[in-house]
Design an enzyme around this catalytic site. Sequence first.
Site, PDB file in Angstrom:
ATOM      1  N   GLY A 188      -2.369   5.836 -11.777  1.00  0.00           N
ATOM      2  CA  GLY A 188      -2.822   4.875 -10.772  1.00  0.00           C
ATOM      3  C   GLY A 188      -3.397   3.609 -11.359  1.00  0.00           C
ATOM      4  O   GLY A 188      -3.386   2.558 -10.710  1.00  0.00           O
TER       5      GLY A 188
ATOM      6  N   GLU B 277      -0.425   1.533 -11.836  1.00  0.00           N
ATOM      7  CA  GLU B 277       0.050   1.143 -10.502  1.00  0.00           C
ATOM      8  C   GLU B 277      -0.801   0.003  -9.947  1.00  0.00           C
ATOM      9  O   GLU B 277      -0.289  -0.908  -9.282  1.00  0.00           O
ATOM     10  CB  GLU B 277       0.012   2.348  -9.565  1.00  0.00           C
ATOM     11  CG  GLU B 277       1.090   3.376  -9.881  1.00  0.00           C
ATOM     12  CD  GLU B 277       1.013   4.605  -8.994  1.00  0.00           C
ATOM     13  OE1 GLU B 277       2.008   4.916  -8.319  1.00  0.00           O
ATOM     14  OE2 GLU B 277      -0.054   5.246  -8.980  1.00  0.00           O
TER      15      GLU B 277
ATOM     16  N   GLU C  28       2.406  10.867 -14.327  1.00  0.00           N
ATOM     17  CA  GLU C  28       2.183  11.864 -13.279  1.00  0.00           C
ATOM     18  C   GLU C  28       3.075  13.097 -13.398  1.00  0.00           C
ATOM     19  O   GLU C  28       2.661  14.203 -13.023  1.00  0.00           O
ATOM     20  CB  GLU C  28       2.386  11.215 -11.892  1.00  0.00           C
ATOM     21  CG  GLU C  28       1.250  10.322 -11.441  1.00  0.00           C
ATOM     22  CD  GLU C  28       1.369   8.890 -11.942  1.00  0.00           C
ATOM     23  OE1 GLU C  28       0.611   8.033 -11.479  1.00  0.00           O
ATOM     24  OE2 GLU C  28       2.238   8.639 -12.827  1.00  0.00           O
TER      25      GLU C  28
END
Length: 332
Positions: free
Chosen positions: A179, A182, A202
């Site tokens: 994340g 991201e 992930e």
Amino acid sequence: MAALAGCGHLSRTFRSALCPFRYGASKLQLHAGIGYPAICANEPLLRRTRALWGSGVVGRHFSSDCGDDLSVRYLEGEDSGIVVLGINRPKAKNAISKNLVKMMAEAVDAVKVNKSVRTVILCSLVPGIFCAGADLKERAKMHPSEVGPFVSKARALMNELGNLPMPTIAAIDGVALGGGLEMALGCDIRTAAFTAKMGLVETKLAIIPGAGGTQRLPRTIGVASAKELIFSGRTVDGTEAKSLGLVSHAVEQNEAGDAAFRKALALAREFIPQGPIAMRMAKLAINRGIEVDLATGLAIEEACYAQVIPTKDRIEGLTAFKEKRPPRYKGE
């Protein structure tokens, strides 16, 4: 404009995106120098923040409040118009928690409606870390029914970050995983130190990137390269990230550990003298146009150009050129 007019849904969506530029900011607008309190006053972190903010560019001192996961700085003086969002969860390696998502969402909402903001920099106040991804300790305590809604909120945050009307820059001076990467992918431009580590890891946890990574990474570096990185869970350093096109600039890390931030600040200083309405319209035209066919994209460009024609800034630009002086744009 025929292509745009011929697509009712696109036309309505595009008109709504233009609304902030027609009607100005809402009552949520913040002013320079107003933001969240800063970081926990432990000495290593204070040295880091002094290096990050530099001398004379920030109007407020650091707080000793340890409860703030995010520092928001509205820079002043010659850097007025630059906002710096600094993630600050040193004990958790800046992992994305419920509270961090909440604070970032509030900061993004405030910045979005502030017409004085011309560029946003997202960085870390923790040495060697940008963001380690989701807070797995917090995630482990969640009931399965809580996980989906939390990931949805994180995804919405990345979308809101990506949809900010002004340019955004992610400064990656350390590890950016899951994340965290991201979040950086939600920004327009990324700078990184050679020593930074980035990856969507992930699949190693038997899940997939859930906050936009499967969509933004292939749009950034190409489908095949994105699949390779996601399938393998491999990380890359700043040098390889630059060769892949994952970051725009890779720089040698400095003694203070903030080389990527300093590069981001230099870029922001290049952006802020330009016409702010033009900058926002250029971003909107690119972001919307890249997702459609060329004919529709050109119609979007025409619609955005039409927004800058009646502005006072456009006249100021022509006048300044004629008078051989720097323009003084006001975002009007």
